[in-house]
Enzyme design. Structure first.
Site: not given
Ligand code: IVH
Length: 670
Positions: A115, A117, A119, A228, A316, A410, A413, A428, A433
């Site tokens: 999935e 991640k 942010d 999720y 990451k 400047c 120049c 300038c 220049c």
């Molecule tokens: S699952 C134990 N799925 O990432 C698993 N977390 O360090 C519970 N996050 O702060 C979380 N995308 O807010 C899960 N697809 C995803 C995610 C996700 C982002 C964030 C979550 C948490 C951090 C985990």
């Protein structure tokens, strides 16, 4: 390391991490980048593992986040909201799989949910009898802030679960609240206008927006959510993450479209690289990919550690933000005379590129962000854009960091520097220049302009410094002997350069207009003007009203065009080019296509031109280029070491010309 120093190091690191947890989780205003935070955590983790006997009270690593702020009522999660272990390389990902297999003593196929991640910030929604009862932020993982009313302002948060299915009586649904990148930018523009400090990134913007005392404020923020996971759910009969996501989606909880169920770790690594590639195009920010063992049975067998489950991994991406130091602030002079302050940074790698400088735009921007020489700063690089400073970290100042002032003269120049009414930029205004002259010529010869091959910065610098060139018009009067006086310029490169200057004497009108460097006239406006006026003299005589009548041209641009053509010096430069034989060709063909109906075939290596450039000039003038010689070929252009096409031309009686004749034919002088 001595025990005492190690102990001190552990307590320092713990205090630092606690401090940064607070900045991040409580105030949505981090002082360091995520990657720097990760490094601190990594260091402490390592020490705690090697010296367990030196532990001093509870480690900041055993808790997630920071305790909730007292301004909200807090309440406990039914089951803790854990964190996920980080991985930074494909090796870390493979090691994760080996660990799992060892624990499970299993060599069967394992399905993974991969999935994005997201942010943003994690939230926990507790549904009771199908209705949203309590919405919580993650807080410290054990309890969070009650932000139910705020969550309900997000249109994709269901108030009630509507489905014919049976739904657990009590159910925790977890997801990530985020703000789209475009909305984040809009929000910051608005905040800046209102005199409020901008958010450092979309995550902080989302967190700051959700944690408002007044839900009416949250309602105005464009928050969104993807779900999720489930927390505690009474008598749930789910068997896999795959099934959970499908069910959530059916029940009206928005899930991320990029979730994939993959049969092995290799596929996960491949998918990770795929997501990395599309990262910049997604409308929201992701900072990696989460891998979860899909089977809930296997998840139970793997179990959890203090902070994170053994069945999940957060892979990451390289961070796009980093922390570094402003070593100096210098001033760069542009072709229009604008002075741009530039931060000279302690070199740092961001998203794979080594960054040494960042633009600071103008003096107001520097004081608004309060950036001082010597400051620790957070910089960021998004995609291909020029790196910029997000914010300074005033907490790390020594107090001796000087405040930057725009120079009075400047730096190049020595002419007086002025700030015009109503503008943020300093200028300038000197016409002589040298930096401005060089920049104007560079712009003129650039890709978007006349695209003169071989006329780089170093050569332009010498040409201007030695007095051969003081404006773009002079380029067309250059002699071979002039060029031969330059450093590292031999017969051959001089010939090549002259040929490419000559090759640029029939520029398309839009490129020519852009090349002139009229303020506020970029490539798009230049094309617009070329299409409308068809010819330079008509543009030159256009009145303000005529210009204003064009779609997409406003008073600022119209005024700037008028002013440019009223300036005698500019007209003189254009006249000089015309006398030298520079003739911009209109965009629309017809009449002006001297090569119409002619077909050219090239053989052998061209010396002055690239094949692509030669082809372009033929086509621009209405001719065609073919790969094969036939009776209908008009000219075969024979370069160095011609091939069999030359013989074919002789056989068929096709006219053969050399490169020099070709250049003359397409507008140069030979
Ligand atoms: S699952 C134990 N799925 O990432 C698993 N977390 O360090 C519970 N996050 O702060 C979380 N995308 O807010 C899960 N697809 C995803 C995610 C996700 C982002 C964030 C979550 C948490 C951090 C985990």
């Amino acid at each position: 390391m001595e025990n005492e120093t190690t102990e001190k190091k552990i307590s320092e690191l713990s205090a630092l991490i606690r401090h940064h947890n607070e900045r991040y989780y409580q105030y949505d205003d981090p002082e360091i980048t995520d990657s720097e935070y990760d490094r601190l955590v990594g260091e402490l983790k390592d020490l705690e593992m090697r010296f367990p006997e030196l532990a001093q009270g509870p480690s900041p690593l055993s808790r997630v986040g920071a305790p909730p702020l007292p301004r909200f009522k807090t309440s406990g999660h039914l089951s803790p909201m854990l964190s996920i272990e980080d991985a930074f390389s494909p090796e870390d990902i493979s090691a994760f799989e080996r660990r799992i297999r060892r624990t499970l003593d299993n060599s069967d196929q394992i399905d993974f949910a991969a999935e994005p991640k997201l942010d943003g910030l994690g939230v926990n929604l507790i549904y009771q009898d199908r209705r949203l009862a309590t919405g919580l932020t993650r807080g410290d993982g054990v309890s969070g802030e009650e932000v139910t009313a705020n969550l309900l302002t997000i249109s994709s948060v269901p108030r009630e679960v509507r489905t014919p299915d049976r739904v657990p009586e009590v159910m925790e649904v977890r997801g990530e609240v985020f703000i789209k990148t475009a909305d984040f930018k809009r929000l910051n523009v608005w905040r800046t206008k209102e005199g409020l400090p901008p958010f450092a990134n979309p995550r902080n913007a989302a967190a700051g927006s959700l944690r408002q005392i007044d839900p009416a404020v949250t309602a105005k923020r464009p928050l969104d959510i993807f779900f999720y996971a489930l927390g505690t759910s009474s008598d749930d009969g789910f068997t896999s993450q795959e099934e959970i996501l499908q069910t959530l989606s059916r029940w009206g909880f928005k899930t991320n479209p990029y979730v994939k169920i993959l049969p092995g770790i290799t596929q996960c690594i491949q998918y990770f690289n795929y997501l990395k590639g599309i990262r910049a195009e997604l409308p929201y920010e992701i900072d990696g990919m989460v891998i979860k063992v899909s089977s809930l049975e296997l998840q139970r067998r793997l179990g959890v550690r203090t902070r994170s489950p053994r069945w999940a991994l957060a892979c990451k991406f390289d961070p796009l933000q980093e922390t570094t130091t402003v070593e100096d602030i210098t001033v760069q002079v542009g072709r229009t005379g604008v002075l741009t302050p530039v931060a000279i940074l302690k070199p740092v790698k961001v998203g794979g590129a080594l960054i040494r400088r960042a633009t600071l735009h103008n003096e107001d921007e520097i004081s608004r962000k309060d950036i001082r020489i010597g400051d620790r700063v957070i910089i960021q690089r998004a995609g291909d854009v020029i790196p910029e400073i997000v914010k300074a970290i005033p907490g790390e100042r020594t107090g001796r960091e000087p405040i930057f002032k725009m120079p009075k003269t400047c730096p190049d120049c020595g002419a007086e520097v002025v700030r015009l009414e109503g503008e943020t930029a300093h200028y300038c205004l000197s016409l002589s220049c040298p930096t401005q002259i060089k920049e104007r010529i560079r712009h003129f010869a650039s890709r978007g302009g006349l695209d003169i091959d071989g006329l780089g910065e170093a050569i332009i610098g010498q040409l201007v410094d030695r007095g051969f060139v003081s404006d773009p018009g002079c380029l067309f009067l250059l002699k071979r002997d002039d060029l031969l006086t330059l450093e590292r310029m031999g017969e051959r490169s001089a010939g090549n350069l002259l040929a490419s200057i000559r090759g640029a004497m029939r520029p398309p009108l839009d490129k020519f207009i852009f090349a002139l460097g009229i303020r506020h006239v970029g490539e798009y406006t230049a094309a617009l003007l070329a299409r409308h006026f068809q010819d330079l003299s008509r543009l030159r005589e256009a009145t303000f009203d005529e210009l204003m009548n064009l779609r997409d041209i406003g008073p600022k641009v119209a005024e700037s065009i008028r002013r440019f053509f009223l300036e005698e010096k500019n007209l003189e430069i254009i006249r000089r080019m015309e006398r030298a034989g520079v003739v911009p060709s209109p965009l629309e063909r017809g009449g002006q296509t001297p090569l119409a109906g002619m077909t050219f075939v090239f053989t052998g290596a061209l010396l002055a031109l690239t094949r692509a450039a030669a082809k372009e000039s033929v086509e621009r003038l209405g001719g065609e280029v073919s790969e094969t010689v036939s009776k209908s070929t008009t000219y075969v252009v024979a370069g160095d070491k011609p091939g069999s096409k030359l013989a074919a031309a002789r056989n068929l009686g096709v006219k053969i010309i050399d490169e020099k004749q070709f250049v003359i034919l397409t507008g140069g002088e030979g």
